[in-house]
Scaffold this active site. Structure first.
Site, PDB file in Angstrom:
ATOM      1  N   PRO A 118       1.736   0.472  -1.234  1.00 46.80           N
ATOM      2  CG  PRO A 118      -0.413  -0.008  -0.610  1.00 46.80           C
ATOM      3  CD  PRO A 118       0.957   0.486   0.070  1.00 46.80           C
ATOM      4  CB  CYS A 119       3.601   1.470  -6.321  1.00 44.23           C
ATOM      5  SG  CYS A 119       3.574  -0.033  -6.838  1.00 44.23           S
TER       6      CYS A 119
END
Length: 406
Positions: A118-119
Site C-alpha cells: 500500500p502506497c
C-alpha cells in the site's frame, strides 16, 4: 518442446491487476495474498475465470457475472485448490510464518515475486512528512523481503508511487534498496508511465526490478507503443448513462474499434457488466455541466473560486480548488486513484449529454481491465479496487520482457 511454467506469488495483490498482466504473458500464479476481503473475492472470481478458460468452459462464468446464479453456486464448479490459492490475510509479523506454512508445498518452485505494498503514505507525503517514518505501511517492504528470503525467487517486481523516492528525503528508498541487496538481489528502478503501454491514463509509477546476482539483467528495456489512443476510444462503444443509471449487464451499443480490438478489452463476449453510475444532486450536476463545457470548448479546468456563487457550498477558496475535474476525452485520463470510491467529482465524464461521473466499467477501462473482469463487492468497493490497481496492460508489458529474460 514443452515450455516450463514460470511460477509467481503476488503480494499485496489488490484486485490482481498486476497478476492479470503476468498471467496473460504466460506466467503461472501459485498464490495471491491480500488483506481486503472484497478484493480477495475478486481475485478468486478471476482465478475461477482463468481455470474455466483453460478448460474451455466459460459458460458458467458468464452466467455468474450476469447475476443469474449465486457466487456460492458458481464456486462449486471450481476446484478448491484454485480458490484456496487466494490468501485473505494482512502480511505482518504475526501472520507471516503461517503464510509460509500454507505455501510450503511450492517452496522450491517460485521463480518470481510481484506486488506493491500500500502506497498511501507516500501519496500523501506533502501533508504528512513529519509522520512518514511512524507509519507502519512504510515498513511493508521488509515483509516483502521476507518472502524473497523464504522462497528465493530468481527475480522480483515491486511497484509503487513516485513519492516512494522522496519519502524522508530519500532515506526510505535508500534503506529499501540496501535491504533488498543484502538479501542477494541487484536492484534497479525507473519511473514508467502507463500511457506508454496502451493504457489511456497518465499514471506514473516506480517499478523496482530485482535480480539474483548470478542472473543480473539490469533494468529491462520495456517496449513502448508509438500510437497513443484516447479516452473516447475506450468509452465509445459503451451505452450512454444518466446519473444514477446502471446495468448489471447490457449489450454494447456498437462494434468494437481498433483500440478495444488491439488490446483485447472486449474479449469475446457480447455484453458488458458493471456499467453503473452514481447519482448526483442538482448542484453537482450544474457544476459538472459547467466543468464539461469549459473543458471541451476551452480546455480550461474549472476551479472552485470560478463557480457561480449559487453553486458554492463553502467559503474555503484556497485549498482543494481543483475538486471538480473532467476526464480528457481527446487524450488520456489523469491518474485514477482509490478516492474515486468516495465521490466522482474528480472523474467527470467528458460527454456533456451524459453529465455524470464515470461508471465502474469506464473506470475499469481507464485502468485497462478487460470487460470480462468482474469486481466483487459494492459499487464503492469496486471503485476502490480499480483505483488501487496496477493497470493490466502496463503489467503485461513488464511481464513479457521479464519472461523473455528469465
Amino acid at each position: 518442446m514443452e515450455t516450463k511454467l514460470i511460477n509467481f506469488i503476488d503480494l499485496f495483490a489488490g484486485a490482481s491487476g498486476m497478476s492479470e498482466g503476468f498471467i496473460n504473458a504466460g506466467f503461472n500464479p501459485i498464490a495471491h495474498i491480500e488483506m481486503n476481503q472484497e478484493a480477495c473475492l475478486t481475485i478468486k472470481t478471476r482465478a475461477a475465470y482463468h481455470y474455466l478458460k483453460s478448460k474451455n468452459k466459460l459458460e458458467s462464468y458468464y452466467t455468474y457475472i450476469k447475476g443469474e446464479i449465486s457466487r456460492e453456486e458458481f464456486y462449486k464448479n471450481i476446484p478448491p485448490e484454485i480458490l484456496d490459492s487466494v490468501v485473505n490475510v494482512e502480511i505482518d509479523d504475526n501472520s507471516i510464518k503461517d503464510i509460509f506454512k500454507k505455501l510450503n508445498l511450492q517452496k522450491q518452485n517460485i521463480d518470481l515475486i510481484i506486488g506493491g505494498p500500500p502506497c498511501q503514505a507516500y501519496s500523501l507525503l506533502g501533508r504528512h512528512q513529519e509522520n512518514i517514518e511512524n507509519d507502519p505501511r512504510n515498513k511493508l517492504y521488509i515483509q516483502y523481503g521476507r518472502f524473497l528470503k523464504e522462497f528465493s525467487p530468481k527475480a522480483f517486481v515491486f511497484e509503487n508511487v513516485p513519492g516512494l523516492l522522496s519519502a524522508n528525503k530519500g532515506k526510505h528508498f535508500k534503506n529499501l534498496k540496501a535491504y533488498f541487496r543484502k538479501l542477494g538481489y541487484e536492484v534497479y528502478h525507473e519511473k514508467l508511465n502507463a500511457s506508454d503501454y496502451g493504457v489511456v491514463q497518465a499514471r506514473k509509477r516506480i517499478i523496482i526490478i530485482g535480480w539474483k546476482k548470478e542472473n543480473d539483467f539490469g533494468f529491462p528495456d520495456f517496449e513502448k507503443l508509438e500510437i497513443k489512443h484516447t479516452v473516447n476510444d475506450a468509452f465509445k462503444d459503451l451505452p450512454k448513462l444518466k446519473p444514477g443509471e446502471g446495468y448489471k449487464y447490457i449489450n454494447y451499443k456498437e462494434k468494437k474499434n481498433s483500440y478495444l480490438e488491439k488490446f483485447n478489452l472486449r474479449n469475446g463476449i457480447d455484453f458488458v457488466t458493471q456499467h453503473v453510475s452514481r447519482r448526483h444532486n442538482e448542484r453537482d450536476l450544474a457544476i459538472y455541466k459547467t466543468a464539461i463545457h469549459k473543458w471541451n470548448n476551452e480546455q480550461i479546468r474549472i476551479k472552485y473560486p470560478d463557480l457561480p456563487e449559487e453553486l458554492k457550498t463553502h467559503k474555503n477558496e484556497s485549498s482543494f480548488i481543483d475538486r471538480f475535474k473532467v476526464v480528457n476525452g481527446t487524450g488520456v485520463s489523469h491518474t485514477v486513484v482509490a478516492h474515486i470510491a468516495k465521490d466522482g467529482h474528480h472523474y467527470i465524464h467528458p460527454d456533456e449529454e451524459q453529465c455524470r461521473s464515470i461508471s465502474v466499467r469506464e473506470a475499469a477501462r481507464l485502468q485497462s481491465f478487460p470487460d470480462d473482469f468482474y469486481f466483487e463487492g459494492s459499487r464503492s468497493a469496486a471503485f476502490k479496487q480499480i483505483g488501487n490497481a496496477v493497470p493490466p496492460l502496463m503489467a503485461y508489458a513488464i511481464a513479457k520482457k521479464i519472461k523473455e529474460l528469465l
